[in-house]
Write an enzyme that holds these catalytic residues in place. Structure first.
Site, short mmCIF file in Angstrom:
data_model
loop_
_atom_site.label_atom_id
_atom_site.label_comp_id
_atom_site.label_asym_id
_atom_site.label_seq_id
_atom_site.Cartn_x
_atom_site.Cartn_y
_atom_site.Cartn_z
N ASP A 35 2.63 0.24 3.89
CA ASP A 35 2.38 1.29 2.89
C ASP A 35 3.56 2.25 2.83
OD1 ASP A 35 1.20 3.01 1.13
OD2 ASP A 35 -0.55 3.44 2.37
N ASP A 36 4.28 2.23 1.72
CA ASP A 36 5.42 3.14 1.53
C ASP A 36 6.60 2.83 2.45
OD1 ASP A 36 3.66 4.37 -0.21
OD2 ASP A 36 3.86 6.38 0.65
N CYS A 75 0.36 2.86 -4.65
CA CYS A 75 -0.51 2.14 -3.71
C CYS A 75 -1.57 1.28 -4.38
CB CYS A 75 -1.23 3.13 -2.80
SG CYS A 75 -0.17 4.25 -1.89
N HIS A 133 -8.52 1.19 -0.75
CA HIS A 133 -7.96 1.92 -1.90
C HIS A 133 -8.17 1.18 -3.23
CE1 HIS A 133 -4.53 4.82 -3.30
NE2 HIS A 133 -5.74 5.27 -3.55
N ASP A 275 3.85 -2.12 -0.07
CA ASP A 275 3.10 -1.97 -1.33
C ASP A 275 3.89 -1.27 -2.42
OD1 ASP A 275 3.00 0.64 -0.28
OD2 ASP A 275 0.99 1.01 -1.06
N ASN A 276 4.94 -0.53 -2.01
CA ASN A 276 5.84 0.12 -2.98
C ASN A 276 7.03 0.65 -2.18
OD1 ASN A 276 3.18 2.28 -2.89
ND2 ASN A 276 5.13 3.08 -2.17
CA CA Z 1 1.98 3.07 -0.95
#
Ligand code: CA
Length: 476
Positions: A35-36, A75, A133, A275-276
């Site tokens: 995540d990130d 996300c 999420h 995810d990004n």
């Molecule tokens: Ca993210």
């Protein structure tokens, strides 16, 4: 369930057993989703500031994509694309849903078939550990969306340290198959342990495990053990972020060790994505050498670490430059499970097996499309990346989603370049065309010098848009 079963009939021709050889066991699928995590963070991509030996081992034993993308710079839409194999614009999921446990619309629409729902029809046991999420209402719960087993955090983020402060969904209990459980240890360690237990528990049967870490997303809560390995980083915010990455790598290592010790390594396809891109201004994460960050569709927002391994079946230590996307996992994995794609809907992802195995090295996509929640549309084809500024969104069909772009009007958009601090008025600098093979930092706008390439790239966006206007849901 009737509908799902109907559209996931076994694919007799694409199963290797159809050749007459002994039918191979279906591979387990282990999917790590960070995540990130920025493009410029991992040792296997040439960055040594934060030690990531376990994630790097996936690249050493497999394939590293240099043009691996996610379908959204945020996300939840990124996860919506991952779980469906489709551009999330097809179901109005371009933005993060708010944490609304009473809302039956703020989540991944029930009309969308998920990857684990498909895998179950091929006899897989399915598990999700970590960040969901994709909706807070019980109807969106992972157990209702294809996962036999779930443990984790249902919202968009969570505190890491038990008892720490955090916003609403960051402070809710852990959830195990619908039941609350308190968080009693460091969160990333807990997720690694739960995933390892799943891998051990299901040895001997085909399984699909989606381990969605919330690390290294904020809050920047780390342990002394993690910080000790990044103490050379002088910037405090970045040091804490690096600590989260170290914790992520430790947990990946625990699961990979369990995989090896339980004798399942040779029969498991391992994926690792973020995810990004990294949110540079928030956590001082690093997307080097890319321009942009989480939240926009410049390369730094959507080009991510993207790894896959399957010892004995895929090359080791290889690199693939052909552009690929997280939505490609859906058709790739379905084929390996012996399933056909659903025939009632457009699947935008492409089977990556040809470029992964080297059997068919042609790029799987003619073009990849990016539509963020602001006012920039992007396209990638070959070495080219193109952007169009649109002064308002005019998606003409009312979507049933509160987090959709439908009807949104924005008068302008200013993008701040994190490295130079310079503010760009994007509508004054468009269209934009970059050769991202030579210029990954997207510094030299070639739109005026390459009018034919620009026109072709714009054509990809306009064609997709026209098709979308005619058939926004993408049903066949
Ligand atoms: Ca993210």
């Amino acid at each position: 369930m009737q509908r799902i079963l109907q559209f996931f009939l076994p694919c007799l021709l694409c199963a290797a057993g159809a050749t007459g050889a002994a039918e191979p066991q279906k591979p387990n699928i282990l999917l790590f989703y960070a995540d990130d995590l920025g493009y410029g963070e991992l040792g296997c991509y040439g960055f040594q500031e934060v030690p990531t030996p376990h994630i790097d081992s996936i690249a050493a034993n497999g394939i590293r994509f240099t043009g691996g993308y996610v379908s959204a710079p945020l996300c939840s839409p990124s996860r919506a694309g991952l779980m469906t194999g489709r551009y999330q614009q097809r179901f109005g999921h371009e933005n993060n849903p708010a944490w609304l446990p009473d809302s039956t619309v703020a989540g991944l629409p029930l009309s969308q078939t998920t990857l684990p729902q498909a895998m179950k029809t091929a006899g897989y046991v399915t598990g999700c550990v970590g960040k969901w999420h994709l909706g807070a209402h019980p109807q969106f719960h992972p157990n209702r969306r294809g996962f036999d087993e779930y443990f984790g955090l249902l919202g968009g983020g969570h505190i890491y340290l038990p008892g720490a402060a955090g916003g609403v969904e960051y402070n809710i209990p852990m959830n195990r198959n619908g039941q609350d459980e308190p968080l009693t240890e460091y969160l990333t360690d807990v997720l690694g342990r739960e995933a390892s237990a799943f891998v051990k528990r299901h040895a001997g049967e085909p399984w699909f495990l989606y381990l969605a870490f919330n690390a290294p997303h904020t809050p920047l809560q780390v342990t002394d053990k993690q910080l000790d390995r990044v103490k050379h980083i002088s910037d405090e915010t970045r040091r804490n972020y690096g600590g989260l990455v170290v914790g992520l790598d430790d947990a990946v290592g625990e699961v990979l060790t369990t995989l090896g010790e339980s004798g399942q390594e040779a029969n498991t396809l391992v994926w690792f994505f973020s995810d990004n891109g990294g949110p540079v201004s928030v956590s001082h994460s690093d997307n080097t050498p890319l321009r942009g960050a989480k939240g926009n569709v410049f390369e730094g927002g959507i080009r991510v670490p993207f790894l896959v391994s399957w010892p004995g079946r895929l090359p080791a230590g290889a690199t693939v430059d052909a552009p690929a996307m997280n939505i490609d996992l859906f058709p790739t994995v379905l084929r390996l499970a012996g399933l056909e794609l659903p025939d009632d809907r457009i699947v935008d992802g492409r089977d990556l097996w040809g470029v992964m195995s080297g059997e068919q090295p042609a790029p799987p996509h003619e073009a990849l499309l990016f539509f963020d929640d602001k006012v920039i549309d992007g396209a990638r084809s070959g070495q080219w990346k193109y952007y169009r500024y649109v002064d308002r969104y005019y998606w003409p069909v009312p979507l049933d989603k509160p987090n959709s772009l439908a009807g949104r009007r924005l008068e302008g958009y200013t993008y701040k370049d994190e490295r130079t601090g310079r503010e760009l008025r994007l509508y004054a600098d468009h269209p934009m065309l970059y050769d991202v093979a030579l210029d990954p930092g997207e510094a030299y706008n070639l739109a005026a010098r390459q009018p034919e390439v620009s026109a072709r790239m714009l054509g990809y966006i306009e064609r997709w848009e026209q098709d979308w206007i005619k058939n926004p849901r993408g049903w066949k």
